[in-house]
Design a protein around this motif. Structure first.
Motif, PDB file in Angstrom:
ATOM      1  N   ILE A 177     105.305  -1.056  20.201  1.00  0.00           N
ATOM      2  CA  ILE A 177     104.910  -1.630  19.000  1.00  0.00           C
ATOM      3  C   ILE A 177     103.626  -0.843  18.824  1.00  0.00           C
ATOM      4  CG2 ILE A 177     103.896  -3.618  18.227  1.00  0.00           C
ATOM      5  CD1 ILE A 177     106.008  -4.826  19.573  1.00  0.00           C
ATOM      6  N   ALA A 178     103.096  -0.313  19.771  1.00  0.00           N
ATOM      7  CA  ALA A 178     101.570   0.164  19.221  1.00  0.00           C
ATOM      8  C   ALA A 178     101.625   1.841  18.713  1.00  0.00           C
ATOM      9  CB  ALA A 178     101.022   0.865  20.784  1.00  0.00           C
ATOM     10  N   ALA A 179     102.893   1.770  18.981  1.00  0.00           N
ATOM     11  CA  ALA A 179     103.507   3.203  18.199  1.00  0.00           C
ATOM     12  C   ALA A 179     103.125   3.278  17.000  1.00  0.00           C
ATOM     13  CB  ALA A 179     104.589   4.510  19.282  1.00  0.00           C
ATOM     14  N   LEU A 180     104.108   2.327  16.982  1.00  0.00           N
ATOM     15  CA  LEU A 180     104.392   2.106  15.005  1.00  0.00           C
ATOM     16  C   LEU A 180     103.474   1.613  14.579  1.00  0.00           C
ATOM     17  CD1 LEU A 180     107.807   0.189  15.830  1.00  0.00           C
ATOM     18  CD2 LEU A 180     107.785   1.946  14.110  1.00  0.00           C
ATOM     19  N   LEU A 181     102.987   0.262  15.307  1.00  0.00           N
ATOM     20  CA  LEU A 181     101.436  -0.036  14.210  1.00  0.00           C
ATOM     21  C   LEU A 181      99.899   1.393  14.671  1.00  0.00           C
ATOM     22  CD1 LEU A 181     101.093  -3.269  16.809  1.00  0.00           C
ATOM     23  CD2 LEU A 181     101.393  -3.220  14.670  1.00  0.00           C
ATOM     24  N   MET A 182     100.089   1.682  15.078  1.00  0.00           N
ATOM     25  CA  MET A 182      98.626   3.076  15.148  1.00  0.00           C
ATOM     26  C   MET A 182      99.464   3.988  14.034  1.00  0.00           C
ATOM     27  SD  MET A 182      96.021   1.857  16.862  1.00  0.00           S
ATOM     28  CE  MET A 182      94.893   2.807  15.767  1.00  0.00           C
ATOM     29  N   LEU A 183     100.905   4.362  13.836  1.00  0.00           N
ATOM     30  CA  LEU A 183     101.168   5.304  12.957  1.00  0.00           C
ATOM     31  C   LEU A 183     101.036   4.702  11.742  1.00  0.00           C
ATOM     32  CD1 LEU A 183     104.298   7.111  15.043  1.00  0.00           C
ATOM     33  CD2 LEU A 183     102.210   8.121  13.965  1.00  0.00           C
ATOM     34  N   ALA A 184     101.537   3.908  11.603  1.00  0.00           N
ATOM     35  CA  ALA A 184     101.522   3.078   9.957  1.00  0.00           C
ATOM     36  C   ALA A 184      99.719   2.675   9.655  1.00  0.00           C
ATOM     37  CB  ALA A 184     101.864   1.204   9.859  1.00  0.00           C
ATOM     38  N   LYS A 185      98.889   2.765  10.275  1.00  0.00           N
ATOM     39  CA  LYS A 185      97.357   1.978  10.311  1.00  0.00           C
ATOM     40  C   LYS A 185      96.987   3.500  10.082  1.00  0.00           C
ATOM     41  CE  LYS A 185      92.787   1.231  11.450  1.00  0.00           C
ATOM     42  NZ  LYS A 185      92.108   0.386  13.240  1.00  0.00           N
ATOM     43  N   THR A 186      97.084   4.826  10.785  1.00  0.00           N
ATOM     44  CA  THR A 186      96.849   5.965  10.730  1.00  0.00           C
ATOM     45  C   THR A 186      96.999   6.598   9.114  1.00  0.00           C
ATOM     46  OG1 THR A 186      96.954   7.017  13.041  1.00  0.00           O
ATOM     47  CG2 THR A 186      96.532   8.216  11.016  1.00  0.00           C
ATOM     48  N   TYR A 187      98.345   5.941   8.980  1.00  0.00           N
ATOM     49  CA  TYR A 187      99.132   6.901   7.536  1.00  0.00           C
ATOM     50  C   TYR A 187      98.901   5.590   5.478  1.00  0.00           C
ATOM     51  CZ  TYR A 187      99.366  10.821   9.744  1.00  0.00           C
ATOM     52  OH  TYR A 187      99.171  12.167  10.171  1.00  0.00           O
ATOM     53  N   GLY A 188      97.903   4.790   6.281  1.00  0.00           N
ATOM     54  CA  GLY A 188      97.233   3.333   5.236  1.00  0.00           C
ATOM     55  C   GLY A 188      98.456   2.385   5.642  1.00  0.00           C
ATOM     56  N   GLY A 189      99.675   1.845   5.838  1.00  0.00           N
ATOM     57  CA  GLY A 189     100.473   1.072   6.214  1.00  0.00           C
ATOM     58  C   GLY A 189      99.253  -0.406   7.001  1.00  0.00           C
ATOM     59  N   ASP A 190     100.749  -0.480   7.513  1.00  0.00           N
ATOM     60  CA  ASP A 190     100.417  -1.439   8.380  1.00  0.00           C
ATOM     61  C   ASP A 190     100.880  -2.450   9.311  1.00  0.00           C
ATOM     62  OD1 ASP A 190     100.163  -3.944   6.431  1.00  0.00           O
ATOM     63  OD2 ASP A 190      98.144  -3.500   6.238  1.00  0.00           O
TER      64      ASP A 190
END
Length: 348
Positions: A177-190
Motif C-alpha cells: 500500500i505504501a508503494a502505491l501511495l508514494m508512487l501516486a504522490k510522486t507523480y501527481g496522484g493520491d
C-alpha cells in the motif's frame, strides 16, 4: 474459564468514550477488582515480549488483575473484533494505522480520550483511530553497492540500473500500500486517485519478484534475486545490523510513508479502566525505550529521550512531522478493491 464464556454476550456495555473527540470525555466506570482479567490481542515475537516485561507486571501489581494474550496477525484479530462488535472478547487490540481508523468509525473500537494520561504527549498523527504506540514507516531499501548514486526520490526506482531488480511488495500489506501511495504522490496522484500509483507500479515491471514480507525480501537480497524493494524502516535497520550490512534505507524527498501500530480499546469492554491503564503503561518511558532498543520502532510520544547510540535508526520529532500521511479511513475502505486490482493487473 474460556474467554468466550467469560463474557456475557448480549449485554451491550457501550464505552462512554465511543467516537468522542480527543480531550472531551473521561470514562465513568467501575474500578477494577482483584482477579479481573484483561484480554489483549497483539502480535507475537518482540512486541509480545516487551509488553509482558514492561506493561503487564506494573498493571498486575497495581490492580491485582491478570492478563491473557491472543497472539497472531492483524487480519485474524481484526476479523474477530468485528464479529464480536459490541460484545468483545478482547479488551485491547492492536491494529495498523488504517484499520484502526476504520474500526472507530465502525463502532468496533473507541476513539482516544484523555483518560489515558500519557496520551497528552502523543504526536497528532498518533491520536487517530486509537493510541499510536510505535511508528514503523515504510520506504525504499536497496543494496548500496548496486546504486550508482544514493536514492533520493521514488522517481529513482525507474533508473535503468534497477530494471528487473525490484522486488514489489504485495497488496494487501502495508508495504505494498505504501508503494502505491508514494508512487501516486510522486507523480501527481493520491489515495483518491490511485490509478497513478497502479500505472507507475506497472511501469516498474518486470519485477525481480513479488515479496510478501521483510524476511522474504531479505532472502531475495541474499540470494541475488533482487536488489531493491519497499519495506519497513525498522525491520530494514534490524537486517542491516545482522544479515544485510550492505543495504541503505532511503529518505526520499517525497517523504517516508507513515505506518503505525495502534492500541485500541474495544467498544463494550468490561475492563475500561484496566484497558486505559494498559495503554498508559505502554506509552510510558520504559516501554517506549524497550521498543526503540529491541525493534527500532520509533516513539509516538514526545516526552521520551532517544538514545544517542541508536539515534540514526529512530525518527526524530522533525522526521515524524514530515511523515507522508494520507486519509487512512479511505484507504481502509479501498483496501479490498486495491488488493483485487493488484492481483489482477500487477501480479498476474
Amino acid at each position: 474459564m474460556s474467554i468466550m464464556k467469560r463474557r456475557t454476550f448480549g449485554k451491550l456495555v457501550l464505552g462512554a468514550g465511543v467516537a468522542a473527540p480527543f480531550h472531551f470525555v473521561r470514562s465513568a466506570v467501575a474500578q477494577p477488582q482483584p482477579g479481573d482479567e484483561l484480554i489483549v490481542g497483539i502480535w507475537g515475537g518482540a512486541q509480545e515480549r516487551i509488553v509482558r516485561e514492561f506493561v503487564e507486571p506494573a498493571l498486575v501489581d497495581k490492580y491485582g488483575c491478570k492478563v491473557s494474550y491472543v497472539l497472531g496477525g492483524t487480519g485474524e484479530r481484526r476479523a474477530r473484533a468485528y464479529a464480536e462488535r459490541g460484545r468483545p472478547s478482547f479488551d485491547v487490540i492492536y491494529l495498523n494505522i488504517y484499520e484502526s481508523r476504520q474500526a472507530v468509525t465502525d463502532g468496533v473500537t473507541q476513539a482516544p480520550t484523555d483518560a489515558v494520561a500519557n496520551a497528552e504527549y502523543l504526536y497528532p498523527l498518533a491520536k487517530q483511530g486509537g493510541y499510536g504506540v510505535a511508528f514503523n514507516p515504510c520506504t525504499i531499501v536497496y543494496k548500496t553497492d548496486k546504486a550508482s548514486s544514493p536514492i533520493t526520490s521514488y522517481a529513482d526506482l525507474f533508473k535503468d540500473e534497477w530494471k528487473g531488480r525490484f522486488a514489489s511488495p504485495t497488496v494487501p500489506g502495508m508495504q505494498g500500500i505504501a508503494a502505491l501511495l508514494m508512487l501516486a504522490k510522486t507523480y501527481g496522484g493520491d489515495e483518491f486517485n490511485i490509478d497513478v500509483g497502479f500505472q507507475k507500479l506497472q511501469e516498474l515491471k518486470p519485477f525481480a519478484a513479488i515479496q510478501n514480507s521483510a524476511e522474504a525480501a531479505w532472502q531475495m537480497f541474499e540470494q541475488d534475486i533482487a536488489d531493491i524493494t519497499i519495506e519497513f524502516g525498522s525491520l530494514a535497520n534490524m537486517a542491516k545490523d545482522s544479515v544485510l550490512p550492505g543495504i541503505t534505507i532511503a529518505d526520499p524527498v517525497e517523504g517516508i510513508c507513515a505506518a503505525m501500530n495502534v492500541a485500541c480499546i474495544t467498544t463494550g469492554t468490561q475492563n475500561q479502566v484496566l484497558a486505559e491503564e494498559w495503554i498508559n503503561l505502554h506509552l510510558s518511558e520504559p516501554c517506549m525505550q524497550a521498543y526503540m532498543r529491541q525493534t527500532y520502532y520509533s516513539p509516538t510520544v514526545s516526552n521520551v529521550a532517544i538514545p544517542a547510540d541508536i539515534a540514526d535508526k529512530i525518527l526524530t520529532p522533525d522526521q515524524v512531522s514530515r511523515l507522508a500521511s494520507f486519509d487512512w479511513e479511505h484507504i481502509a475502505s479501498a483496501q479490498a478493491e486495491w488488493s483485487s486490482r493488484f492481483t489482477r493487473e500487477i501480479a498476474g
